[in-house]
Enzyme design. Structure first.
Site, PDB file in Angstrom:
ATOM      1  CG  HIS A 249     -85.862 -15.228 -31.153  1.00  0.00           C
ATOM      2  ND1 HIS A 249     -84.754 -14.482 -30.845  1.00  0.00           N
ATOM      3  CD2 HIS A 249     -85.396 -16.372 -31.736  1.00  0.00           C
ATOM      4  CE1 HIS A 249     -83.663 -15.133 -31.231  1.00  0.00           C
ATOM      5  NE2 HIS A 249     -84.027 -16.281 -31.758  1.00  0.00           N
TER       6      HIS A 249
ATOM      7  CD  GLU B  81     -84.967 -11.478 -28.832  1.00  0.00           C
ATOM      8  OE1 GLU B  81     -84.467 -10.359 -28.602  1.00  0.00           O
ATOM      9  OE2 GLU B  81     -84.822 -12.087 -29.903  1.00  0.00           O
TER      10      GLU B  81
ATOM     11  CB  SER C 230     -82.033 -19.021 -31.442  1.00  0.00           C
ATOM     12  OG  SER C 230     -82.946 -18.694 -32.451  1.00  0.00           O
ATOM     13  CB  ALA C 231     -81.746 -22.879 -34.419  1.00  0.00           C
TER      14      ALA C 231
ATOM     15  N   GLY D 182     -79.502 -19.823 -35.411  1.00  0.00           N
ATOM     16  CA  GLY D 182     -79.443 -19.572 -36.847  1.00  0.00           C
ATOM     17  C   GLY D 182     -80.741 -20.058 -37.456  1.00  0.00           C
TER      18      GLY D 182
END
Length: 235
Positions: A158, A193, A121-122, A89
């Protein structure tokens, strides 16, 4: 430590968390009870929605998480967790919430002592020393940029090579080059990714078909695939 750090949650054309679910299953082995989920990176959807989305994705591998927002005492929730999962997020929001709840140091201690950690991700960003290589807009201000510092290098999840012909702005590579210019002793891993960094038994490896880009000041950018050694990043 045991870390499973995903660049992203979803590959194009796939279901949520689909590409990584068997890696998750193998990583957890028999450790499938009392899995604490931290949804604090969510901004435009609820923590309940996030928890349900993860559980739906992992239902086929018989993994179920319980979100930290159900607990009145979040410190006890972290202390009692057998596995910690941190979703993606907005990294700024995630760090702000973890700082407000005063659980960053507690998570660091738990994971350092062997509690398995999964992030995407985060959730992968915050395993680094700081959040300074996130791609996310700083929509909210944390107390500082310090994160879990479980690994000595930075991740840029990413990671993209694409530079559209009608776009005159900086590429991801240029932004990372700015970072290493001001932080010359810090490695940055551009994690594309569909790829994962796996740390276990004091060894770091890449999982996935794509290469990772390795940045350090005054050295050529390196492209390493899953057959190559990543342990130099740990020194």
């Amino acid at each position: 430590m045991k870390l499973l750090l995903l660049s992203n949650s979803t590959n194009v054309g796939e279901r949520y968390l689909e590409f990584s679910k068997y890696q998750v299953q193998s990583f957890l082995e028999d450790e499938k009870s009392n899995i604490l989920f931290i949804p604090y990176a969510a901004v435009t959807f609820s923590y309940d929605e996030y928890e349900n989305k993860v559980n739906e994705a992992w239902k086929s591998i018989h993994v179920k998480v319980q979100s930290i927002h159900h607990f009145s005492d979040v410190e006890e929730a972290v202390k009692n967790a057998d596995v910690i999962v941190v979703g993606g997020g907005n990294t700024w929001q995630l760090v702000r919430k973890l700082q407000q709840k005063k659980v960053l140091s507690l998570i660091r201690e738990k994971v350092s002592m062997g509690t398995p950690y999964i992030g995407w991700s985060a959730g992968s960003n915050i395993v680094c020393p700081t959040l300074r290589t996130t791609n996310d807009m700083p929509i909210i201000e944390p107390e500082n940029f310090q994160t879990l510092n479980l690994i000595p290098f930075q991740i840029n999840p990413h990671y993209l090579d694409v530079h559209p012909s009608d776009f005159g702005g900086e590429t991801r590579e240029q932004r990372i080059m700015e970072f290493i210019h001001l932080n010359p002793n810090v490695y940055v891993v551009g994690l594309r990714e569909g790829t994962i960094l796996h740390y276990e038994n004091k060894k770091l490896r890449l999982i996935g078909e794509k290469t990772a880009r390795i940045f350090i000041h005054n050295q050529p950018i390196r492209e390493l695939d899953s057959s190559e050694d990543f342990n130099f990043l740990l020194t």
